[in-house]
Design a protein around this motif. Structure first.
Motif, PDB file in Angstrom:
ATOM      1  N   UNK A   1      -3.112  36.171 -14.119  1.00  0.00           N
ATOM      2  CA  UNK A   1      -2.212  35.520 -13.174  1.00  0.00           C
ATOM      3  C   UNK A   1      -2.669  34.176 -12.623  1.00  0.00           C
ATOM      4  N   UNK A   2      -3.449  33.430 -13.373  1.00  0.00           N
ATOM      5  CA  UNK A   2      -3.906  32.119 -12.905  1.00  0.00           C
ATOM      6  C   UNK A   2      -5.243  32.151 -12.198  1.00  0.00           C
ATOM      7  N   UNK A   3      -5.867  33.327 -12.151  1.00  0.00           N
ATOM      8  CA  UNK A   3      -7.114  33.443 -11.382  1.00  0.00           C
ATOM      9  C   UNK A   3      -8.275  32.721 -12.064  1.00  0.00           C
ATOM     10  N   UNK A   4      -8.277  32.654 -13.398  1.00  0.00           N
ATOM     11  CA  UNK A   4      -9.339  31.908 -14.075  1.00  0.00           C
ATOM     12  C   UNK A   4      -9.248  30.438 -13.705  1.00  0.00           C
ATOM     13  N   UNK A   5      -8.023  29.908 -13.724  1.00  0.00           N
ATOM     14  CA  UNK A   5      -7.832  28.504 -13.332  1.00  0.00           C
ATOM     15  C   UNK A   5      -8.243  28.286 -11.886  1.00  0.00           C
ATOM     16  N   UNK A   6      -7.911  29.240 -11.027  1.00  0.00           N
ATOM     17  CA  UNK A   6      -8.266  29.129  -9.620  1.00  0.00           C
ATOM     18  C   UNK A   6      -9.775  29.108  -9.424  1.00  0.00           C
ATOM     19  N   UNK A   7     -10.472  29.972 -10.145  1.00  0.00           N
ATOM     20  CA  UNK A   7     -11.936  30.028 -10.029  1.00  0.00           C
ATOM     21  C   UNK A   7     -12.565  28.735 -10.547  1.00  0.00           C
ATOM     22  N   UNK A   8     -12.083  28.253 -11.683  1.00  0.00           N
ATOM     23  CA  UNK A   8     -12.639  27.011 -12.250  1.00  0.00           C
ATOM     24  C   UNK A   8     -12.432  25.842 -11.299  1.00  0.00           C
ATOM     25  N   UNK A   9     -11.226  25.754 -10.718  1.00  0.00           N
ATOM     26  CA  UNK A   9     -10.912  24.611  -9.851  1.00  0.00           C
ATOM     27  C   UNK A   9     -11.448  24.776  -8.431  1.00  0.00           C
ATOM     28  N   UNK A  10     -12.091  25.909  -8.144  1.00  0.00           N
ATOM     29  CA  UNK A  10     -12.738  26.057  -6.836  1.00  0.00           C
ATOM     30  C   UNK A  10     -13.996  25.198  -6.748  1.00  0.00           C
ATOM     31  N   UNK A  11     -14.447  24.695  -7.883  1.00  0.00           N
ATOM     32  CA  UNK A  11     -15.645  23.856  -7.943  1.00  0.00           C
ATOM     33  C   UNK A  11     -15.259  22.405  -7.718  1.00  0.00           C
ATOM     34  N   UNK A  12     -15.914  21.765  -6.770  1.00  0.00           N
ATOM     35  CA  UNK A  12     -15.655  20.351  -6.511  1.00  0.00           C
ATOM     36  C   UNK A  12     -15.949  19.520  -7.758  1.00  0.00           C
ATOM     37  N   UNK A  13     -15.014  18.652  -8.115  1.00  0.00           N
ATOM     38  CA  UNK A  13     -15.190  17.810  -9.294  1.00  0.00           C
ATOM     39  C   UNK A  13     -14.663  18.416 -10.572  1.00  0.00           C
ATOM     40  N   UNK A  14     -13.971  19.564 -10.477  1.00  0.00           N
ATOM     41  CA  UNK A  14     -13.476  20.241 -11.676  1.00  0.00           C
ATOM     42  C   UNK A  14     -12.432  19.419 -12.426  1.00  0.00           C
ATOM     43  N   UNK A  15     -11.818  18.460 -11.748  1.00  0.00           N
ATOM     44  CA  UNK A  15     -10.803  17.634 -12.410  1.00  0.00           C
ATOM     45  C   UNK A  15     -11.383  16.820 -13.564  1.00  0.00           C
ATOM     46  N   UNK A  16     -12.691  16.674 -13.588  1.00  0.00           N
ATOM     47  CA  UNK A  16     -13.338  15.941 -14.686  1.00  0.00           C
ATOM     48  C   UNK A  16     -13.157  16.677 -16.003  1.00  0.00           C
ATOM     49  N   UNK A  17     -13.170  18.005 -15.968  1.00  0.00           N
ATOM     50  CA  UNK A  17     -13.128  18.767 -17.211  1.00  0.00           C
ATOM     51  C   UNK A  17     -11.950  19.735 -17.311  1.00  0.00           C
ATOM     52  N   UNK A  18     -11.321  20.110 -16.200  1.00  0.00           N
ATOM     53  CA  UNK A  18     -10.195  21.050 -16.268  1.00  0.00           C
ATOM     54  C   UNK A  18      -8.870  20.292 -16.277  1.00  0.00           C
ATOM     55  N   UNK A  19      -8.048  20.547 -17.301  1.00  0.00           N
ATOM     56  CA  UNK A  19      -6.808  19.783 -17.469  1.00  0.00           C
ATOM     57  C   UNK A  19      -5.564  20.507 -16.955  1.00  0.00           C
ATOM     58  N   UNK A  20      -5.530  21.824 -17.019  1.00  0.00           N
ATOM     59  CA  UNK A  20      -4.344  22.520 -16.536  1.00  0.00           C
ATOM     60  C   UNK A  20      -4.250  23.932 -17.058  1.00  0.00           C
ATOM     61  N   UNK A  21      -3.196  24.632 -16.609  1.00  0.00           N
ATOM     62  CA  UNK A  21      -3.024  26.030 -16.972  1.00  0.00           C
ATOM     63  C   UNK A  21      -1.549  26.374 -17.025  1.00  0.00           C
ATOM     64  N   UNK A  22      -1.219  27.366 -17.834  1.00  0.00           N
ATOM     65  CA  UNK A  22       0.106  27.975 -17.844  1.00  0.00           C
ATOM     66  C   UNK A  22      -0.073  29.455 -17.555  1.00  0.00           C
ATOM     67  N   UNK A  23       0.590  29.937 -16.495  1.00  0.00           N
ATOM     68  CA  UNK A  23       0.566  31.366 -16.190  1.00  0.00           C
ATOM     69  C   UNK A  23       1.786  31.991 -16.855  1.00  0.00           C
TER      70      UNK A  23
END
Length: 416
Positions: free
Chosen positions: A284-306
């Motif tokens: 339900x999007x929790x992996x994306x939520x955990x990854x983006x909980x890290x400051x600066x994640x926008x450098x490597x995380x591009x997006x998600x589809x739930x």
């Protein structure tokens, strides 16, 4: 040096909020060699507060109190402390000027008497100036105990701990060194891990302690060394870790300094210049939520589809209807197709996909409740693994999240 942390507030005792202040304070104190022996939560009651202070007096070197310093009538900590110290409240001009500036300039409204009273402090206390709020911290001493009172608002408390309390404690007290080193393991349960390293653990020096810190799918092994010589402690920890590593190399992720895997993964992705995306069903999007909980994640995380519903997998991720009909929506084939689709859609180096039955009831699949497929797309191809995490539902989701992070981390570490 022994310390106790006291949180004041009925909202904690009735479960309305969770006390996060104590954990933060304990971690900061531990880093400078101050041992926290107790944590207490007590009510906003004058007699209860006075009794607690009296019971702690001279039994502890340091008592840190949070909460009850607000401007309303139910915030009684300051007046109660003043009574306990046999002191009187006086206005502190620096605090009053700061409160006035905040209210009249920042909030653009006239200051009231209740606002001004935030500047009242015990006359003999040392004021710990609160740059980010209106309630100052207070440092008081009585006989053999230091009492420090801080606001309960977490960001204000953290500011005062980091900028006022810790520097003053370091300057005032001689403390032993306490050094921690944490190893992060995945995929082996706590009891099995303990059996595997039992002989090594039994031979640890007396000044080094081992703690098992389990979470779903992961176990952190925290080594703590305590003594008067920092270099000796560091060398001893390094020696013990070098002895331990060969025994757990199949499940060792790395040294994480008490950081969760998402931080470790983020550093790895950043250092290698890789990007990642997720396509999630049962999580339900929790992996994306955990990854983006890290400051600066926008450098490597591009997006998600739930893609929780089957039609979303077909319409948004373009998973062929025929594939879902043939293999089932909870299957290795669909997990891999989801990973490849999101990798292509967001043009990322890596992708994580999840599909499964988290329970308690089956969805659009006949797969057993607790079944999860995790798909991993890489620059070289795609693979998936099947798991059954049992029940309850929350456990299934948490374990699936952790397993997705673990698989992608190990894949990058091993092959890239």
């Amino acid at each position: 040096m022994k310390a106790v942390i006291v949180t004041i507030g009925d909202e904690i005792l009735i479960g309305q909020i969770v006390d996060t202040n104590s954990g933060f304070i304990a971690k900061c104190l531990n880093k400078i060699g101050i041992e926290v022996n107790e944590m207490l939560s007590i009510s906003d009651d004058k007699k209860h507060i006075l009794d607690t202070l009296s019971n702690l007096q001279n039994k502890f070197d340091l008592v840190i109190i949070t909460g009850g310093l607000g401007p309303t009538k139910d915030d009684i900590t300051k007046k109660t402390l003043c009574e306990y110290m046999n002191d009187t409240l006086v206005y502190n001009n620096q605090v009053l000027d700061h409160v006035t500036q905040l209210i009249e300039v920042f909030f653009k409204r006239p200051i009231t008497q209740i606002n001004k009273d935030q500047a009242l402090v015990p006359s003999r206390c040392e004021v710990l100036f609160n740059q980010v709020g209106t309630a100052p911290g207070m440092w008081m001493e009585k006989e053999d105990t230091v009492f420090i009172s801080l606001p309960g608002v977490p960001f204000e408390m953290k500011y005062l701990i980091e900028n006022q309390v810790i520097p003053k404690l370091v300057e005032k007290f001689d403390r032993p060194y306490i050094i921690h080193q944490t190893l992060l393991t995945y995929g082996v349960g706590e009891s099995l891990l303990a059996e595997r390293i039992e002989k090594w653990e039994d031979n640890l020096p007396d000044f080094i302690k081992l703690a098992y810190l389990p979470n779903p799918g992961r176990v952190r092994l925290r080594l703590s060394a305590r003594g008067s010589n920092e270099e000796v402690l560091k060398k001893a920890l390094e020696e013990q870790i070098n002895l331990l590593k060969p025994q757990i190399e199949d499940c060792l992720v790395g040294l994480d300094d008490d950081e969760p895997l998402e931080f470790v993964l983020g550093r790895l992705l950043s250092s290698k210049g890789f990007s990642i995306s997720t396509a999630e069903s049962c999580t339900g999007g929790k992996i994306a939520s955990v990854i983006t909980s890290v400051s600066g994640a926008s450098v490597y995380f591009k997006g998600s589809v739930v893609s929780y519903a089957t039609e979303v997998k077909e319409d948004i991720l373009a998973i062929p209807h025929e594939l879902i009909q043939k293999e089932s929506v909870v299957s290795s084939a669909v997990a891999e197709a989801m990973a490849l689709s999101i990798q292509k859609k967001f043009q990322t180096d890596f992708a994580i996909a999840t599909t499964g039955n988290a329970g308690p009831n089956k969805g659009d699949s006949d797969a057993e409740v607790g079944t999860v497929f995790v798909g991993i797309a890489t620059p070289k191809g795609v693979f998936s693994e099947e798991f059954n995490f049992g029940q309850p539902r929350e456990k299934v989701i948490d374990r699936a999240v952790n397993k997705g992070l673990e698989l992608i981390y190990k894949e990058i570490l091993k092959n890239y």
